[in-house]
Design an enzyme around this catalytic site. Structure first.
Site, mmCIF file in Angstrom:
data_model
loop_
_atom_site.group_PDB
_atom_site.id
_atom_site.type_symbol
_atom_site.label_atom_id
_atom_site.label_comp_id
_atom_site.label_asym_id
_atom_site.label_seq_id
_atom_site.Cartn_x
_atom_site.Cartn_y
_atom_site.Cartn_z
ATOM 1 N N ASP A 25 0.846 -1.200 0.000
ATOM 2 C CA ASP A 25 0.000 0.000 0.000
ATOM 3 C C ASP A 25 0.882 1.252 0.000
ATOM 4 O OD1 ASP A 25 -3.008 0.975 0.751
ATOM 5 O OD2 ASP A 25 -1.514 2.234 1.744
ATOM 6 N N ILE A 26 0.586 2.191 -0.893
ATOM 7 C CA ILE A 26 1.343 3.447 -0.939
ATOM 8 C C ILE A 26 0.975 4.314 0.260
ATOM 9 C CG2 ILE A 26 1.712 5.577 -2.227
ATOM 10 C CD1 ILE A 26 1.386 4.057 -4.784
ATOM 11 N N GLU A 79 -5.035 2.121 -3.889
ATOM 12 C CA GLU A 79 -3.573 2.093 -3.896
ATOM 13 C C GLU A 79 -3.025 0.822 -3.250
ATOM 14 O OE1 GLU A 79 -4.745 4.608 -0.240
ATOM 15 O OE2 GLU A 79 -5.491 4.177 -2.245
#
Length: 238
Positions: free
Chosen positions: A116-117, A159
């Site tokens: 996950d960003i 994301e």
């Protein structure tokens, strides 16, 4: 996904409905040149077209257009349109196949990485959504450069991405997660004359004999949540 063709003709109860971008196709032309044909070539206005019949529907298009549209349709059914990696549905199918083999034969363990960003919304808010899109694509390129051909990488949602590692135990999965995390942390991409950096948090887990698809996803998601809670830009495993 809807696929648009040059002509679609429906025949029902001796009635013919024609939706066509091709001049010259009317009910008379249909009855004389198209009716009852399937996988046949026809000539319309000195152009060659292909007819495919399914039940009471006739689809007409140029042969190369059929190939292109069918390929596009398949790609959209399999891949995320922005990043080019697999979509969520394909991830689930792949995991369930690996899980079936593992539980039946008690061999070929596999691991999952949920990536996950960090602070993705901040990228969007600061530089715009196109910059956010580019961040997703740049991260995807980095991951693809580090994984094996046998690994399965897909966009799980927003994301969040899921990386499936066949024949990989937890120690190997953690080592790869560290390589991915460090590579992204040290990467800078340009957008509209701005240098943009971002980091990722990664959750890691490996399959167990009591697992099903839901338990695996829940566990790797919990590991990711823990990485986020402990400060981000880190790896946690369960």
């Amino acid at each position: 996904m809807e696929i648009n063709f040059n002509a679609i003709i429906t025949q029902k109860d001796n009635k013919v409905e024609i939706s066509s971008n091709i001049d010259g196709i009317d009910e008379k032309f249909f009855n004389e040149n198209i009716k009852n044909k399937n996988c046949d070539e026809i000539n319309i206005n000195n152009n060659k077209y292909w007819v495919i019949k399914k039940n009471n529907i006739y689809i007409i298009d140029k042969f190369e257009c059929f190939n292109n549209k069918i390929t596009e349709h398949k790609n959209n059914a399999l891949y995320d349109s922005l990043t080019g990696c697999y979509n969520k549905k394909e991830i689930q199918i792949f995991i369930e196949k690996l899980l079936y083999t593992y539980l039946r034969y008690k061999k070929e363990p596999f691991s999952l990485l949920m990536i996950d960003i960090d602070f993705f919304k901040k990228i969007n808010d600061t530089y715009g959504h196109l910059a956010g899109d580019k961040a997703l694509k740049e991260m995807t390129k980095i991951v693809f450069s580090l994984i094996r051909q046998s690994d399965f990488f897909g966009r799980y949602g927003g994301e969040e991405f899921l990386l499936v590692l066949p024949n990989t135990k937890i120690t190997g999965a953690i080592k790869l997660a560290k390589r991915i995390k460090d590579s992204i942390e040290n990467y800078i991409f340009k957008f509209d004359k701005n240098d943009i950096k971002f980091t990722v948090s990664i959750g890691v887990t490996s399959v167990g004999l009591n697992d099903d698809y839901e338990s695996l996803i829940s566990r790797v998601d919990e590991a990711l949540y823990e990485a986020k809670n402990k400060g981000r830009n880190r790896i946690e495993y369960r």
